[in-house]
Design an enzyme around this catalytic site. Structure first.
Site, short mmCIF file in Angstrom:
data_model
loop_
_atom_site.label_atom_id
_atom_site.label_comp_id
_atom_site.label_asym_id
_atom_site.label_seq_id
_atom_site.Cartn_x
_atom_site.Cartn_y
_atom_site.Cartn_z
N CYS A 1 57.72 64.76 42.60
CA CYS A 1 58.34 63.55 43.17
C CYS A 1 57.96 62.31 42.37
CB CYS A 1 57.94 63.39 44.62
SG CYS A 1 56.17 63.33 44.88
N GLU B 1 67.82 61.54 41.07
CA GLU B 1 66.66 62.41 40.85
C GLU B 1 67.13 63.79 40.42
OE1 GLU B 1 64.48 63.80 44.33
OE2 GLU B 1 62.62 63.33 43.27
N LYS C 1 56.44 73.57 59.30
CA LYS C 1 57.66 74.28 58.89
C LYS C 1 57.72 74.23 57.38
CE LYS C 1 61.65 74.24 57.80
NZ LYS C 1 62.06 74.82 56.49
P1 NAD Z 1 64.70 69.22 51.24
O1 NAD Z 1 64.92 67.89 51.85
O2 NAD Z 1 65.87 70.05 50.89
O3 NAD Z 1 63.83 70.14 52.22
C1 NAD Z 1 62.55 69.75 52.65
C2 NAD Z 1 62.27 70.41 53.97
O4 NAD Z 1 63.18 69.93 54.96
C3 NAD Z 1 62.42 71.93 53.96
O5 NAD Z 1 61.38 72.49 54.72
C4 NAD Z 1 63.77 72.13 54.62
O6 NAD Z 1 63.88 73.38 55.26
C5 NAD Z 1 63.76 71.01 55.64
N1 NAD Z 1 65.08 70.60 56.11
C6 NAD Z 1 66.26 70.62 55.44
N2 NAD Z 1 67.26 70.16 56.22
C7 NAD Z 1 66.70 69.84 57.43
C8 NAD Z 1 67.21 69.31 58.65
N3 NAD Z 1 68.50 69.03 58.81
N4 NAD Z 1 66.34 69.09 59.66
C9 NAD Z 1 65.03 69.36 59.50
N5 NAD Z 1 64.49 69.88 58.39
C10 NAD Z 1 65.33 70.11 57.35
O7 NAD Z 1 63.75 68.97 50.00
P2 NAD Z 1 63.26 70.04 48.93
O8 NAD Z 1 64.43 70.39 48.07
O9 NAD Z 1 62.51 71.12 49.63
O10 NAD Z 1 62.20 69.20 48.10
C11 NAD Z 1 62.55 68.43 47.00
C12 NAD Z 1 62.56 66.97 47.35
O11 NAD Z 1 61.31 66.58 47.90
C13 NAD Z 1 62.76 66.05 46.16
O12 NAD Z 1 63.68 65.05 46.48
C14 NAD Z 1 61.39 65.44 45.94
O13 NAD Z 1 61.37 64.20 45.30
C15 NAD Z 1 60.89 65.36 47.33
N6 NAD Z 1 59.43 65.23 47.35
C16 NAD Z 1 58.90 64.02 47.67
C17 NAD Z 1 57.52 63.85 47.68
C18 NAD Z 1 56.92 62.52 48.06
O14 NAD Z 1 55.75 62.50 48.41
N7 NAD Z 1 57.64 61.42 48.00
C19 NAD Z 1 56.69 64.91 47.35
C20 NAD Z 1 57.27 66.13 47.00
C21 NAD Z 1 58.65 66.27 47.02
#
Ligand code: NAD
Length: 505
Positions: free
Chosen positions: A300, A397, A191
């Protein structure tokens, strides 16, 4: 299958003709059951770039069923490891053949500067090559227990893997999960994030071309609440790999609890860069800049908090700010661009609000939209000095090109400040003192620490965070602890003492 465009041409600025991004379910490219679609925007203009199928529960169920059937009845989990490895190598080769198209899509979709995207596209191919190389090593251990027993472990695929991915580096982050999941013999439902759908369906085309059987890899586009949530709670899904925000990770773990899904969650970060007075300033300044301003600051592991020992503080912070002012912000398709637009207008606005909230800090560079870039989500490289640890810009963040800095007196204070946020993903330590380097690296609450180095990662090493930055380790063969079940088989070699019940007196 839709035809793949010609490759190896120079990466041209996109004509923006990407068409509808459809789901890929059971080997077929499909629209949503509801027929609904959603728009994805070009971060450089905020014009509509493409439409994607807006997946819902019905589409997720179809994808999980396809993956379930491929796992329960299909050839993939039953292939020899070497046969799966051969397919993964073909995937890597086909990605390389279509590298330019992957770059064109990702740069258009997320605004990543094209000069930085090349390495990330290569990494996608390397992910498949790397796990093709590791998969023959997927073996168990044997334990001899005198002459009585031989015990041995076998590693088995877990089942259907749900991969829920973020928008900041979709191709690199998703291939880094798809490759080990498939290598171990699982089947996958991906997804992608709703803000970055442009490489997922294309990747499905590539996997199909490379010979991944129907149902083994599936894609469902859509929003978190309507496509991600049904996947996270679906009883047919055995494991969830999630990368994204901490609060979403909490929701996803809760959604999987009733069916006891195993989960690996890689979450946010607020990683410190600690510079001691004996550090070599020149490479340190280069690394500080690269660590926060590449990938548009949407990284991240960004080194987003700069902590410098007092005698060196003004010098390091001053040099970083001067260089930050000269960072080239602009069109992500321009090979000279160093900092592209942020992903969406609402994210741009959120980052600006963080900057405005830092009352009392010294704004040394940036802080605003660059002159002449009136459309798109552009922001100058920003440096805020003299922040304090209670400020939101220190604690939270920001996920944008914003560096905050503050001085420290001694090692104890450096470690205390480094650990003074809820996060613990990465840390960077700069010092010429070998013993202190180790001491501080061990004392920081972090999953990963680099010493006198920017973030360079060998694919064999574990990746993950502590505290609010996540649970679990992926990367290298650590990924197989997540994507495999370990079964122990106890074999009696001869006779052994067995308690004899029910013999009466
Ligand atoms: P997000 O949590 O908003 O979304 C990530 C994914 O989760 C998307 O595909 C979204 O559609 C899905 N999602 C959202 N709500 C959901 C729910 N209730 N149930 C299931 N799926 C759901 O994150 P983002 O804004 O896309 O990404 C940015 C974040 O990702 C930042 O906090 C960043 O630090 C983190 N990140 C972490 C790493 C790591 O390896 N630690 C790597 C890259 C990004």
């Amino acid at each position: 299958m839709t035809s793949l465009p010609m490759t190896r041409a120079a990466v041209a600025k996109p004509a923006m003709e990407f068409g509808l991004q459809r789901h890929y379910i059971g080997g077929q490219f499909r629209s949503s059951a509801s027929g609904a679609t959603f728009e994805t925007l070009n971060p450089a203009t905020n014009a509509v770039l493409a439409h994607a199928a807006d997946g819902g529960e019905e589409d997720v169920t179809a994808a999980v069923q396809a993956a379930r059937t491929a796992f329960d009845d299909g050839p993939w989990p039953r292939l020899k490891a070497s046969e799966r490895a051969a397919v993964l190598r073909r995937v890597a080769a086909v990605i390389r053949d279509h590298e330019d198209e992957f770059i064109r899509r990702e740069v258009a979709d997320i605004g990543m500067p094209i000069a930085q995207m090349k390495g990330l596209a290569m990494r996608a191919a390397e992910n498949f090559d790397y796990y093709a190389g590791v998969v023959p090593e997927l073996h168990g251990r044997a334990f001899q227990v005198g002459d009585e027993f031989l015990n041995y472990t076998i590693r088995k695929p877990v089942g259907v893997a749900g991969l829920i991915m973020p928008w900041n580096a979709p191709l690199m982050l998703s291939t880094w999960r798809i490759a080990p999941a498939l290598a171990a013999g699982n089947t996958v439902v991906l997804k992608p994030a709703e803000w970055s759908p442009l490489t997922a369906t294309y990747l499905a085309e590539v996997l199909e071309e490379a010979g991944v059987p129907a149902g083994v890899f599936n894609v469902v586009h859509g929003f978190g609440e309507t496509a991600g949530a049904p996947l996270a709670r679906h009883p047919g899904v055995d494991l969830i790999c999630f990368t994204g925000e901490t609060t979403t990770g909490q929701t996803i773990i809760a959604a999987g609890a009733p069916t006891l899904k195993r989960s690996s969650v890689e979450l946010g970060g607020k990683s410190p860069v600690i510079v001691f007075e004996d550090a070599d300033p020149e490479p340190c300044v280069d690394a500080v800049l690269a660590q926060i301003f590449t990938m548009n600051g949407q990284r991240c592991t960004a080194g987003s908090r700069l902590l410098v020992q007092e005698p060196l503080y003004e010098r390091i912070v001053g040099e970083v700010a001067e260089r930050a002012k000269r960072i080239r912000v602009g069109d992500p398709f321009d090979p000279r661009t160093e900092l592209g637009p942020l992903i969406r207008p609402e994210h741009h606005e959120r980052v600006l609000q963080y900057i405005a909230s830092a009352e009392g800090a010294r704004l040394l560079a940036g802080g605003a939209r660059p002159q002449g870039l009136d459309t798109g989500n552009y922001l100058e490289a920003t440096v805020l000095a003299d922040v304090n640890e209670d400020m939101a810009v220190f604690q939270e963040e920001i996920f944008g090109p914003v560096l905050v800095a503050m001085p420290f007196r001694d090692e104890a204070e450096a470690v205390r400040l480094a650990n003074a946020t809820p996060y613990g993903l990465a840390a960077y330590v700069w010092t010429d003192d070998l013993q202190r380097a180790h001491r501080v690296a061990h004392a920081i609450d972090t999953g990963m620490c680099w010493v006198n180095s920017q973030n360079v990662r060998d694919l064999r090493t574990p990746f993950g965070g502590v505290k609010d930055s996540g649970i679990g380790r992926e990367g290298g063969d650590y990924a197989f602890d997540f994507y495999c079940e370990t079964e122990i088989v106890h074999i009696a070699l001869g006779t052994h003492a067995i308690p004899r019940l029910g013999l009466g007196d």
